[in-house]
Design a protein around this motif. Structure first.
Motif, PDB file in Angstrom:
ATOM      1  N   GLU A 198       0.825  -1.206   0.000  1.00 57.25           N
ATOM      2  CA  GLU A 198       0.000   0.000   0.000  1.00 57.25           C
ATOM      3  C   GLU A 198       0.865   1.264   0.000  1.00 57.25           C
ATOM      4  O   GLU A 198       0.561   2.232  -0.701  1.00 57.25           O
ATOM      5  N   LEU A 199       1.948   1.252   0.781  1.00 63.36           N
ATOM      6  CA  LEU A 199       2.840   2.407   0.820  1.00 63.36           C
ATOM      7  C   LEU A 199       3.504   2.641  -0.535  1.00 63.36           C
ATOM      8  O   LEU A 199       3.600   3.779  -1.009  1.00 63.36           O
ATOM      9  N   LYS A 200       3.944   1.548  -1.169  1.00 56.54           N
ATOM     10  CA  LYS A 200       4.575   1.669  -2.492  1.00 56.54           C
ATOM     11  C   LYS A 200       3.578   2.188  -3.520  1.00 56.54           C
ATOM     12  O   LYS A 200       3.929   3.015  -4.373  1.00 56.54           O
ATOM     13  N   LEU A 228       7.890   3.076   5.125  1.00 56.37           N
ATOM     14  CA  LEU A 228       8.298   1.869   4.409  1.00 56.37           C
ATOM     15  C   LEU A 228       9.621   1.352   4.953  1.00 56.37           C
ATOM     16  O   LEU A 228       9.784   0.145   5.169  1.00 56.37           O
ATOM     17  N   ALA A 229      10.558   2.245   5.227  1.00 52.96           N
ATOM     18  CA  ALA A 229      11.855   1.845   5.786  1.00 52.96           C
ATOM     19  C   ALA A 229      11.681   1.210   7.162  1.00 52.96           C
ATOM     20  O   ALA A 229      12.346   0.227   7.484  1.00 52.96           O
ATOM     21  N   GLU A 230      10.784   1.762   7.979  1.00 53.54           N
ATOM     22  CA  GLU A 230      10.530   1.188   9.306  1.00 53.54           C
ATOM     23  C   GLU A 230       9.955  -0.217   9.197  1.00 53.54           C
ATOM     24  O   GLU A 230      10.261  -1.085  10.009  1.00 53.54           O
ATOM     25  N   LEU A 231       9.107  -0.429   8.192  1.00 49.47           N
ATOM     26  CA  LEU A 231       8.540  -1.765   7.989  1.00 49.47           C
ATOM     27  C   LEU A 231       9.605  -2.761   7.573  1.00 49.47           C
ATOM     28  O   LEU A 231       9.583  -3.916   7.995  1.00 49.47           O
ATOM     29  N   GLU A 232      10.526  -2.340   6.745  1.00 51.34           N
ATOM     30  CA  GLU A 232      11.529  -3.251   6.201  1.00 51.34           C
ATOM     31  C   GLU A 232      12.698  -3.470   7.139  1.00 51.34           C
ATOM     32  O   GLU A 232      13.328  -4.518   7.101  1.00 51.34           O
ATOM     33  N   THR A 233      13.004  -2.530   8.030  1.00 47.80           N
ATOM     34  CA  THR A 233      14.149  -2.653   8.923  1.00 47.80           C
ATOM     35  C   THR A 233      14.058  -3.855   9.856  1.00 47.80           C
ATOM     36  O   THR A 233      15.000  -4.621   9.946  1.00 47.80           O
ATOM     37  N   PRO A 234      12.933  -4.088  10.551  1.00 48.94           N
ATOM     38  CA  PRO A 234      12.882  -5.250  11.441  1.00 48.94           C
ATOM     39  C   PRO A 234      13.110  -6.566  10.699  1.00 48.94           C
ATOM     40  O   PRO A 234      13.690  -7.483  11.241  1.00 48.94           O
ATOM     41  N   LEU A 235      12.685  -6.644   9.441  1.00 46.90           N
ATOM     42  CA  LEU A 235      12.879  -7.869   8.679  1.00 46.90           C
ATOM     43  C   LEU A 235      14.355  -8.134   8.445  1.00 46.90           C
ATOM     44  O   LEU A 235      14.813  -9.264   8.548  1.00 46.90           O
ATOM     45  N   ARG A 236      15.115  -7.073   8.163  1.00 45.05           N
ATOM     46  CA  ARG A 236      16.546  -7.251   7.959  1.00 45.05           C
ATOM     47  C   ARG A 236      17.236  -7.626   9.264  1.00 45.05           C
ATOM     48  O   ARG A 236      18.115  -8.470   9.295  1.00 45.05           O
TER      49      ARG A 236
END
Length: 96
Positions: free
Chosen positions: A10-12, A41-49
């Motif tokens: 949704e963010l993209k 979007l960066a906050e969403l992807e950071t925990p995954l990394r």
């Protein structure tokens, strides 16, 4: 699709939509909105990394027990008392 994946999608899509309207909205409007969306979007992807680099396999033992009257007892006790009761039951002193 998981909730974080859906949110990222949704963010993209929102970013792409704003970029498409840049000529109508103007650079300053689009940049401020897109910057905020990119931060989310960066906050969403950071925990995954972080999780991917800290993953570890472990062998665990899980105990499932159906204790008669346990729910009724829990309703009368404070959480700390429940924890102490369970720890006592699982300690070496309670083993035969």
């Amino acid at each position: 699709m998981s909730a974080p994946d859906e949110k990222a999608r949704e963010l993209k899509a929102a970013i792409a939509g704003l970029e498409a309207q840049r000529s109508a909205l103007g650079d300053s409007v689009v940049e401020s909105a897109v910057t905020a969306l990119r931060e989310q979007l960066a906050e969403l992807e950071t925990p995954l990394r972080i999780m991917a680099t800290e993953e570890e396999r472990k062998v665990v033992t899980i105990l499932f027990a159906d204790v008669s009257g346990f729910t009724a007892l829990l309703e009368k006790l404070d959480p700390e008392e429940v924890r102490n009761l369970i720890n006592t039951c699982l300690s070496d002193s309670c083993r035969p």
